[in-house]
Design a protein around this motif. Structure first.
Motif, PDB file in Angstrom:
ATOM      1  N   UNK A  21       0.815  -1.230   0.000  1.00  0.00           N
ATOM      2  CA  UNK A  21       0.000   0.000   0.000  1.00  0.00           C
ATOM      3  C   UNK A  21       0.846   1.277   0.000  1.00  0.00           C
ATOM      4  N   UNK A  22       2.145   1.142  -0.329  1.00  0.00           N
ATOM      5  CA  UNK A  22       2.976   2.341  -0.496  1.00  0.00           C
ATOM      6  C   UNK A  22       2.589   3.025  -1.798  1.00  0.00           C
ATOM      7  N   UNK A  23       2.288   4.315  -1.721  1.00  0.00           N
ATOM      8  CA  UNK A  23       1.847   5.042  -2.907  1.00  0.00           C
ATOM      9  C   UNK A  23       2.968   5.910  -3.470  1.00  0.00           C
ATOM     10  N   UNK A  24       3.128   5.861  -4.777  1.00  0.00           N
ATOM     11  CA  UNK A  24       4.057   6.744  -5.467  1.00  0.00           C
ATOM     12  C   UNK A  24       5.494   6.629  -5.006  1.00  0.00           C
ATOM     13  N   UNK A  25       5.975   5.406  -4.793  1.00  0.00           N
ATOM     14  CA  UNK A  25       7.351   5.233  -4.323  1.00  0.00           C
ATOM     15  C   UNK A  25       8.338   5.796  -5.343  1.00  0.00           C
ATOM     16  N   UNK A  26       9.272   6.667  -4.908  1.00  0.00           N
ATOM     17  CA  UNK A  26      10.266   7.206  -5.835  1.00  0.00           C
ATOM     18  C   UNK A  26      11.384   6.225  -6.154  1.00  0.00           C
ATOM     19  N   UNK A  27      11.432   5.095  -5.454  1.00  0.00           N
ATOM     20  CA  UNK A  27      12.447   4.066  -5.735  1.00  0.00           C
ATOM     21  C   UNK A  27      11.757   2.752  -6.058  1.00  0.00           C
ATOM     22  N   UNK A  28      12.469   1.920  -6.830  1.00  0.00           N
ATOM     23  CA  UNK A  28      11.901   0.659  -7.287  1.00  0.00           C
ATOM     24  C   UNK A  28      12.647  -0.522  -6.674  1.00  0.00           C
ATOM     25  N   UNK A  29      12.023  -1.681  -6.710  1.00  0.00           N
ATOM     26  CA  UNK A  29      12.697  -2.906  -6.305  1.00  0.00           C
ATOM     27  C   UNK A  29      13.929  -3.118  -7.177  1.00  0.00           C
ATOM     28  N   UNK A  30      15.019  -3.513  -6.564  1.00  0.00           N
ATOM     29  CA  UNK A  30      16.256  -3.745  -7.295  1.00  0.00           C
ATOM     30  C   UNK A  30      17.105  -2.510  -7.475  1.00  0.00           C
ATOM     31  N   UNK A  31      16.611  -1.334  -7.069  1.00  0.00           N
ATOM     32  CA  UNK A  31      17.380  -0.090  -7.228  1.00  0.00           C
ATOM     33  C   UNK A  31      18.423   0.029  -6.120  1.00  0.00           C
ATOM     34  N   UNK A  32      19.595   0.557  -6.480  1.00  0.00           N
ATOM     35  CA  UNK A  32      20.661   0.772  -5.491  1.00  0.00           C
ATOM     36  C   UNK A  32      20.454   2.129  -4.833  1.00  0.00           C
ATOM     37  N   UNK A  33      20.440   2.107  -3.503  1.00  0.00           N
ATOM     38  CA  UNK A  33      20.144   3.324  -2.756  1.00  0.00           C
ATOM     39  C   UNK A  33      21.089   3.454  -1.560  1.00  0.00           C
ATOM     40  N   UNK A  34      21.096   4.653  -0.988  1.00  0.00           N
ATOM     41  CA  UNK A  34      21.894   4.917   0.196  1.00  0.00           C
ATOM     42  C   UNK A  34      21.020   5.226   1.398  1.00  0.00           C
ATOM     43  N   UNK A  35      21.491   4.817   2.566  1.00  0.00           N
ATOM     44  CA  UNK A  35      20.846   5.136   3.841  1.00  0.00           C
ATOM     45  C   UNK A  35      21.728   6.150   4.537  1.00  0.00           C
ATOM     46  N   UNK A  36      21.204   7.322   4.847  1.00  0.00           N
ATOM     47  CA  UNK A  36      22.000   8.371   5.472  1.00  0.00           C
ATOM     48  C   UNK A  36      21.505   8.650   6.898  1.00  0.00           C
ATOM     49  N   UNK A  37      22.161   9.618   7.557  1.00  0.00           N
ATOM     50  CA  UNK A  37      21.832   9.951   8.955  1.00  0.00           C
ATOM     51  C   UNK A  37      20.346  10.271   9.110  1.00  0.00           C
ATOM     52  N   UNK A  38      19.826  11.147   8.248  1.00  0.00           N
ATOM     53  CA  UNK A  38      18.405  11.454   8.311  1.00  0.00           C
ATOM     54  C   UNK A  38      17.624  10.306   7.684  1.00  0.00           C
ATOM     55  N   UNK A  39      17.019   9.493   8.547  1.00  0.00           N
ATOM     56  CA  UNK A  39      16.278   8.335   8.058  1.00  0.00           C
ATOM     57  C   UNK A  39      14.868   8.708   7.634  1.00  0.00           C
ATOM     58  N   UNK A  40      14.287   9.683   8.350  1.00  0.00           N
ATOM     59  CA  UNK A  40      12.889  10.048   8.090  1.00  0.00           C
ATOM     60  C   UNK A  40      12.652  11.475   8.544  1.00  0.00           C
ATOM     61  N   UNK A  41      11.893  12.230   7.764  1.00  0.00           N
ATOM     62  CA  UNK A  41      11.369  13.517   8.215  1.00  0.00           C
ATOM     63  C   UNK A  41       9.935  13.623   7.719  1.00  0.00           C
ATOM     64  N   UNK A  42       9.141  14.405   8.419  1.00  0.00           N
ATOM     65  CA  UNK A  42       7.704  14.436   8.113  1.00  0.00           C
ATOM     66  C   UNK A  42       7.387  15.170   6.824  1.00  0.00           C
ATOM     67  N   UNK A  43       8.315  16.033   6.373  1.00  0.00           N
ATOM     68  CA  UNK A  43       8.183  16.820   5.146  1.00  0.00           C
ATOM     69  C   UNK A  43       7.076  17.874   5.226  1.00  0.00           C
ATOM     70  N   UNK A  44       6.504  18.084   6.425  1.00  0.00           N
ATOM     71  CA  UNK A  44       5.387  19.021   6.526  1.00  0.00           C
ATOM     72  C   UNK A  44       5.532  20.055   7.635  1.00  0.00           C
ATOM     73  N   UNK A  45       6.474  19.858   8.572  1.00  0.00           N
ATOM     74  CA  UNK A  45       6.655  20.866   9.620  1.00  0.00           C
ATOM     75  C   UNK A  45       7.374  22.079   9.029  1.00  0.00           C
ATOM     76  N   UNK A  46       7.477  23.166   9.795  1.00  0.00           N
ATOM     77  CA  UNK A  46       8.112  24.381   9.291  1.00  0.00           C
ATOM     78  C   UNK A  46       9.548  24.124   8.855  1.00  0.00           C
TER      79      UNK A  46
END
Length: 360
Positions: free
Chosen positions: A88-113
Motif C-alpha cells: 500500500x505504499x503510494x508513489x514510491x520514488x524508488x523501485x525494487x532492485x534499485x541501489x540506494x543509500x541510507x543516510x543519517x536522516x532516516x525520516x522527516x515528516x516533510x510538513x513541519x516548518x
C-alpha cells in the motif's frame, strides 16, 4: 512487495550495542523484518557496505546530551539494494532492485516548518539512522522510500558510502560558509574522514584551502587532494599567525571546523578576517563555543551551525563525486573490525574513512 531476485533470510549478522558503554556484540541471529511486516512507505534494503562515522562512536558511548535508543544497531552510511517495499505504499520514488543509500536522516515528516524551509535534518519529527532507529551495521535495514537516496550508476558502493554522511555534511557546510570562488577557507581536521572530503569539495567549488592537521601522512593526503597550504598544529609555534600569513595577511574568509575539539573553534575567531564565517560542524562530546564577544562584534564574524544536509544536498554531493571531482580515501574491512575502528577514531589515528563489507 518483495523482489523475486532475492531470497530474504529470517536472520542476519548485525553489530549491536546493548547498553551505554557496553562492548559491541556481533550477532549472527538477529531477525530480519520480513516484507509482509513492512508498513506503507517503508522499504527493506539489503546492504552491501556501510561507512563508519565518528557519530557512531558517540552513539555507542552515549556521551552526547541526547542519547541513542538502546539496544542499538549503529551506522548511517549504508549502500545496498531495495529488496522489498511495504504494501500500500503510494508513489514510491524508488523501485525494487534499485541501489540506494541510507543516510543519517532516516525520516522527516516533510510538513513541519523546518521541512518546508529545507531544514529536513532538523525536522521536529525526524528519525536518525543508527541513533533513534536501527542503522546500517547489519546486513538488512528498514528505511523509508521517501528518504533513501538513489546512487549514481558510475559511483561504486564503497565510494558512495562515506559521501552519504561525511560528504553531504561538509558539502552543506561549505554551501553555508558565505564564500565565493577564490576565497580562502581553513579546514581544521582536514586529514580526517570529513576533512579530506571537505578539501576536495572546497577545491571543486573554486575555494583556496588551508588544511590544518598533524602528521606526514595527513599532510601528504591533504596536499594531494587540492589544499594549497598545510599547517601542522603540533609543529607550529603560532597557529593563528601562520594561518593569517598564508591568507594574504588578513585571514581566511571562512573556517569549516570538522575537528571535534572546542579549541579549534576558539582559534577560528582569532584568525578569521573581517566579515568571515565560522561554520560549526564537528561535535565534541561535551564542549561549549567560547567566542570572544568583542572581536566577534568588531570583526563582524558570522557563526553558523551546519547539521548534515537535506535530501537535495545528498543528491548534489553524490553527483559531484560521480563526476570524479571528489574521491573518498577509504579502506574496506569486515564487520568484525568495527570495534577496532572505534578505537582508531577515538585515538585520532584513522586517516580517511573505514567502510565495512556487510555481506562477507
Amino acid at each position: 512487495m518483495s523482489s523475486p531476485n532475492f531470497v530474504i533470510p529470517k536472520t542476519q549478522h548485525a553489530a549491536i550495542v546493548e547498553s551505554t558503554g557496553a562492548p559491541l556484540k556481533i550477532k549472527s541471529d538477529h531477525p530480519v523484518k520480513q516484507p509482509a511486516d513492512l508498513l506503507p512507505g517503508e522499504c527493506l534494503v539489503r546492504l552491501d557496505c556501510s561507512g563508519v562515522c565518528h557519530t557512531d562512536l558517540h552513539a555507542a558511548k552515549g556521551d552526547w546530551p541526547i542519547k541513542a535508543k538502546l539496544p542499538l544497531i549503529g551506522g548511517h552510511e549504508g549502500v545496498g539494494i531495495v529488496v522489498a517495499i511495504g504494501a500500500h505504499t503510494q508513489g514510491s520514488p524508488v523501485k525494487l532492485g534499485e541501489r540506494v543509500g541510507i543516510k543519517w536522516l532516516a525520516y522527516s515528516c516533510l510538513d513541519c516548518e523546518m521541512c518546508r524551509k529545507g531544514l529536513e535534518q532538523s525536522c521536529l519529527n525526524g528519525q536518525y539512522s543508527g541513533f533513534s532507529v536501527d542503522g546500517t551495521f547489519s546486513q538488512y535495514v528498514v528505511s523509508w522510500v521517501s528518504h533513501v537516496t538513489p546512487i549514481p550508476e558510475n559511483l561504486p558502493s564503497t565510494e558512495a558510502a562515506s559521501i552519504l554522511c561525511a560528504g553531504v555534511t561538509v558539502y552543506r557546510a561549505l554551501k553555508n560558509s558565505n564564500t565565493h570562488i577564490g576565497d580562502w577557507v581553513v579546514l581544521p581536521g582536514a586529514g580526517g574522514g570529513l576533512g579530506h572530503l571537505a578539501v576536495q569539495y572546497a577545491s571543486a567549488m573554486g575555494l583556496r584551502v588551508v588544511a590544518i592537521d598533524t602528521g606526514a601522512e595527513k599532510r601528504d593526503l591533504c596536499l594531494k587532494l587540492g589544499a594549497e597550504v598545510f599547517i601542522d598544529f603540533r609543529e607550529t609555534k603560532d597557529l593563528v599567525k601562520d594561518i593569517k600569513a598564508a591568507t594574504d595577511g588578513l585571514g581566511p574568509h571562512a573556517a569549516v571546523v570538522t575537528a571535534a575539539t572546542s579549541q579549534a573553534y576558539k582559534q577560528a575567531i582569532d584568525y578569521l578576517r573581517m566579515g568571515g564565517t565560522l561554520v560549526v560542524v564537528g561535535l565534541p562530546a561535551k564542549a561549549s563555543l567560547d567566542a570572544d564577544i568583542f572581536f566577534t562584534v568588531t570583526k563582524s564574524i558570522n557563526i553558523v551551525g551546519s547539521y548534515v544536509g537535506n535530501r537535495q544536498d545528498a543528491r548534489e554531493a553524490l553527483d559531484i563525486a560521480s563526476r570524479g571531482k571528489v574521491k573518498c580515501f577509504y579502506v574496506v574491512k569486515p564487520l568484525s573490525a568495527l570495534a577496532e575502528t572505534y578505537e582508531g577514531l577515538e585515538q585520532g589515528t584513522v586517516v580517511g574513512r573505514v567502510v565495512l563489507n556487510m555481506q562477507n
